[in-house]
Write a protein that holds these residues in place. Structure first.
Motif, PDB file in Angstrom:
ATOM      1  N   GLY A 104       6.387 -35.852  -3.975  1.00  0.00           N
ATOM      2  CA  GLY A 104       5.338 -34.843  -3.838  1.00  0.00           C
ATOM      3  C   GLY A 104       4.765 -34.428  -5.178  1.00  0.00           C
ATOM      4  O   GLY A 104       3.557 -34.298  -5.352  1.00  0.00           O
ATOM      5  N   SER A 105       5.654 -34.219  -6.154  1.00  0.00           N
ATOM      6  CA  SER A 105       5.194 -33.810  -7.480  1.00  0.00           C
ATOM      7  C   SER A 105       4.337 -34.879  -8.117  1.00  0.00           C
ATOM      8  O   SER A 105       3.252 -34.604  -8.631  1.00  0.00           O
ATOM      9  CB  SER A 105       6.386 -33.522  -8.395  1.00  0.00           C
ATOM     10  N   ILE A 106       4.806 -36.145  -8.071  1.00  0.00           N
ATOM     11  CA  ILE A 106       4.039 -37.236  -8.678  1.00  0.00           C
ATOM     12  C   ILE A 106       2.653 -37.319  -8.048  1.00  0.00           C
ATOM     13  O   ILE A 106       1.637 -37.391  -8.732  1.00  0.00           O
ATOM     14  CB  ILE A 106       4.773 -38.588  -8.521  1.00  0.00           C
ATOM     15  N   ARG A 107       2.623 -37.292  -6.704  1.00  0.00           N
ATOM     16  CA  ARG A 107       1.337 -37.437  -6.018  1.00  0.00           C
ATOM     17  C   ARG A 107       0.415 -36.262  -6.290  1.00  0.00           C
ATOM     18  O   ARG A 107      -0.789 -36.448  -6.466  1.00  0.00           O
ATOM     19  CB  ARG A 107       1.559 -37.596  -4.511  1.00  0.00           C
ATOM     20  N   GLU A 108       0.988 -35.050  -6.342  1.00  0.00           N
ATOM     21  CA  GLU A 108       0.121 -33.888  -6.551  1.00  0.00           C
ATOM     22  C   GLU A 108      -0.413 -33.853  -7.979  1.00  0.00           C
ATOM     23  O   GLU A 108      -1.585 -33.600  -8.216  1.00  0.00           O
ATOM     24  CB  GLU A 108       0.876 -32.587  -6.244  1.00  0.00           C
ATOM     25  N   ILE A 109       0.467 -34.137  -8.964  1.00  0.00           N
ATOM     26  CA  ILE A 109       0.042 -34.074 -10.367  1.00  0.00           C
ATOM     27  C   ILE A 109      -1.011 -35.147 -10.660  1.00  0.00           C
ATOM     28  O   ILE A 109      -2.056 -34.876 -11.223  1.00  0.00           O
ATOM     29  CB  ILE A 109       1.246 -34.238 -11.323  1.00  0.00           C
ATOM     30  N   LEU A 110      -0.735 -36.392 -10.220  1.00  0.00           N
ATOM     31  CA  LEU A 110      -1.677 -37.462 -10.520  1.00  0.00           C
ATOM     32  C   LEU A 110      -2.922 -37.405  -9.637  1.00  0.00           C
ATOM     33  O   LEU A 110      -4.000 -37.805 -10.051  1.00  0.00           O
ATOM     34  CB  LEU A 110      -0.995 -38.823 -10.337  1.00  0.00           C
ATOM     35  N   GLY A 111      -2.757 -36.910  -8.418  1.00  0.00           N
ATOM     36  CA  GLY A 111      -3.852 -36.986  -7.466  1.00  0.00           C
ATOM     37  C   GLY A 111      -4.745 -35.767  -7.411  1.00  0.00           C
ATOM     38  O   GLY A 111      -5.895 -35.842  -7.003  1.00  0.00           O
ATOM     39  N   ALA A 112      -4.199 -34.589  -7.817  1.00  0.00           N
ATOM     40  CA  ALA A 112      -5.021 -33.385  -7.731  1.00  0.00           C
ATOM     41  C   ALA A 112      -4.993 -32.584  -9.011  1.00  0.00           C
ATOM     42  O   ALA A 112      -5.711 -31.596  -9.134  1.00  0.00           O
ATOM     43  CB  ALA A 112      -4.545 -32.520  -6.579  1.00  0.00           C
ATOM     44  N   GLY A 113      -4.160 -32.975  -9.933  1.00  0.00           N
ATOM     45  CA  GLY A 113      -4.095 -32.262 -11.198  1.00  0.00           C
ATOM     46  C   GLY A 113      -3.424 -30.901 -11.121  1.00  0.00           C
ATOM     47  O   GLY A 113      -3.524 -30.092 -12.032  1.00  0.00           O
ATOM     48  N   GLU A 139     -10.764 -30.567 -15.740  1.00  0.00           N
ATOM     49  CA  GLU A 139     -11.943 -31.085 -16.425  1.00  0.00           C
ATOM     50  C   GLU A 139     -11.572 -32.111 -17.481  1.00  0.00           C
ATOM     51  O   GLU A 139     -12.255 -33.091 -17.672  1.00  0.00           O
ATOM     52  CB  GLU A 139     -12.734 -29.943 -17.079  1.00  0.00           C
ATOM     53  N   GLN A 140     -10.470 -31.845 -18.205  1.00  0.00           N
ATOM     54  CA  GLN A 140     -10.127 -32.715 -19.330  1.00  0.00           C
ATOM     55  C   GLN A 140      -9.889 -34.139 -18.849  1.00  0.00           C
ATOM     56  O   GLN A 140     -10.478 -35.094 -19.338  1.00  0.00           O
ATOM     57  CB  GLN A 140      -8.866 -32.217 -20.055  1.00  0.00           C
ATOM     58  N   ILE A 141      -8.967 -34.275 -17.870  1.00  0.00           N
ATOM     59  CA  ILE A 141      -8.740 -35.600 -17.298  1.00  0.00           C
ATOM     60  C   ILE A 141      -9.011 -35.481 -15.807  1.00  0.00           C
ATOM     61  O   ILE A 141      -8.465 -34.631 -15.139  1.00  0.00           O
ATOM     62  CB  ILE A 141      -7.269 -36.064 -17.480  1.00  0.00           C
ATOM     63  N   SER A 142      -9.854 -36.366 -15.285  1.00  0.00           N
ATOM     64  CA  SER A 142     -10.157 -36.296 -13.859  1.00  0.00           C
ATOM     65  C   SER A 142      -8.993 -36.876 -13.057  1.00  0.00           C
ATOM     66  O   SER A 142      -8.568 -37.994 -13.321  1.00  0.00           O
ATOM     67  CB  SER A 142     -11.446 -37.087 -13.613  1.00  0.00           C
ATOM     68  N   PRO A 143      -8.444 -36.130 -12.072  1.00  0.00           N
ATOM     69  CA  PRO A 143      -7.286 -36.660 -11.337  1.00  0.00           C
ATOM     70  C   PRO A 143      -7.658 -37.863 -10.465  1.00  0.00           C
ATOM     71  O   PRO A 143      -8.786 -37.993 -10.032  1.00  0.00           O
ATOM     72  CB  PRO A 143      -6.838 -35.486 -10.464  1.00  0.00           C
TER      73      PRO A 143
END
Lengths: 226, 215
Positions: B145-154, B164-168
């Motif tokens: 869940g953490s991996i998917r949320e951090i990479l997928g929604a920032g 804004e800095q990195i687009s998820p």
């Protein structure tokens, strides 16, 4: 892992085969005896039935207890309460669920969950609409006293995350402000007041928001309009 | 019986998701946000522990021929109880989990542990097994869940990390991303803990004779 060995087939001598066939009639008779109904073992089925009954009973009790704590529909809670305070300001809020009982000329359409009245004069509707998913959108539409849309906010969005939630974008929601008649979602640039541009890649969700606004406008006309 | 190892094996060594590959459905469907994933894990852990306890208490009473229906009825009972509880006391979590709350009933982990452990061991050990496996499941849900949320929604647990800095990468919160993440995490964890694949015989395989392993 080596190659799988092939088992050599053993040929049964003729005498052994005869021996087996002579046994068969005996086995047949004993099978018939076991199938009689008085030998059927009821115990497992009975135990399954008792366990099921016991659990059902306990769940009925739990259901009764849970209903006491269930959310009271007549009050504003959670995000809806937050948005009402934000968009309508502080004041006395009243929720009307049964419109005919309250004396209105029409019954509450099923898409409208709540009619919210603040300080007995400001009107808002909580409307559900089909976006991409069935009942994907739950929207608060605040009305002006002339039947036009004052402002709106998305309370709940069950559409695809990352795509459907683009309709919560402020500029899209603001495009509904001031509308007092039915609006349509179109792709591209709007050519008239009744057309609103869809959010790109989220057309179905955009149409859902428009449906919710139209339902609210219509409902206002029904109850308060001339 | 070493009660501590009964409890801890479910968390790492015999983690139901990463090594036994059970409970795949909720792992893929509910891990687009870490908060919901952990909520699901705790609900499942509660059902798993309670059903293990009851099934262990009734192990001498339930006949073998009807054991599976009995287990399912008991598990379904606890799932319904959790559903009512969440609906009354934690409505936001109830809304997020939606239909997957009811689907806990058919989560292979719960039926699997009932059949493999609770029906053959004492109540205390069964409770510990339930808690351990439940924690292992929650841990797996938390990681994916953490991996998917951090990479997928920032975001992480709703806290915005970068927008804004990195687009998820939106693909991670869509179903395809769930499969990618799960596959990679299983591969990495198995490699790190130096697990070897199970030695399964070829007898029941439908493509026996066609694949190289049979030679």
């Amino acid at each position: 892992m080596g190659k799988a060995k092939k088992k050599p087939t053993v040929k049964k001598p003729a005498s052994a085969v005869k021996h087996e066939t002579s046994k068969k009639p005996e086995i047949k008779i004993s099978n018939k005896k076991e199938k009689s109904i008085t030998n059927f073992n009821f115990k497992p089925t009975l135990i399954l039935a008792v366990i099921t009954a016991a659990i059902t009973l306990l769940l009925v009790l739990a259901q009764h207890v849970a209903e006491i704590y269930a959310e009271d529909e007549n009050i504003l809670t959670g995000k809806l309460k937050e948005k009402c305070a934000e968009l309508m300001g502080e004041g006395e809020f009243e929720v009307i669920l049964d419109w005919e009982e309250a004396g209105y000329s029409a019954a509450r359409p099923k898409e409208i969950l709540k009619l919210i009245i603040k300080d007995e004069k400001d009107i808002a509707f909580q409307v559900t609409a089909k976006g991409f998913n069935e009942n994907g959108l739950n929207i608060l539409v605040v009305m002006n006293n002339d039947g036009s849309v004052k402002t709106l906010a998305v309370i709940e969005n069950k559409d695809t995350k990352g795509i459907g939630d683009k309709v919560e974008n402020e500029s899209f929601l603001n495009s509904f402000i001031g509308k007092s008649a039915e609006v349509r979602i179109i792709k591209g640039t709007p050519r008239s007041d009744s057309e609103i541009a869809a959010v790109t890649t989220a057309t179905k969700s955009s149409k859902g928001v428009a449906n919710a606004v139209n339902t609210a406008i219509e409902a206002y006309q029904m109850i308060f309009g001339e | 019986m070493n009660y501590l190892s009964v409890f801890t094996k479910g968390i790492i060594k015999e983690n139901p998701v990463f090594f036994m590959l059970l409970g795949m459905c909720p792992i893929l469907a509910l891990t687009s946000a870490a908060q919901n994933a952990v909520g699901m894990g705790i609900a499942t852990m509660f059902v798993l522990t309670c059903s293990n306890i009851i099934i262990s208490l009734l192990k001498k009473v339930i006949p073998a021929q009807v054991r599976l229906p009995c287990y399912i009825v008991i598990i379904a009972g606890f799932v319904t109880f959790v559903t009512l509880f969440l609906k009354a006391f934690i409505p936001p979590l109830y809304n997020e989990l939606g239909i997957f709350l009811s689907l806990i009933t058919v989560n292979c982990i719960i039926l699997g542990r009932a059949e493999a452990f609770a029906s053959k061991n004492n109540v205390f050990a069964s409770a510990l097994d339930g808690l351990g496996m439940g924690l292992g499941f929650t841990l797996a849900l938390f990681i994916i869940g953490s991996i998917r949320e951090i990479l997928g929604a920032g975001t992480w647990f709703g806290i915005v990390l970068f927008q804004e800095q990195i687009s998820p990468m939106m693909v991670f919160i869509l179903p395809a991303g769930g499969f990618f993440t799960l596959g990679v995490v299983i591969a990495v964890i198995n490699r790190l803990l130096k697990k070897r694949p199970h030695n399964i015989s070829c007898d029941n395989c439908p493509v026996k004779g066609m694949c190289k392993r049979g030679e």
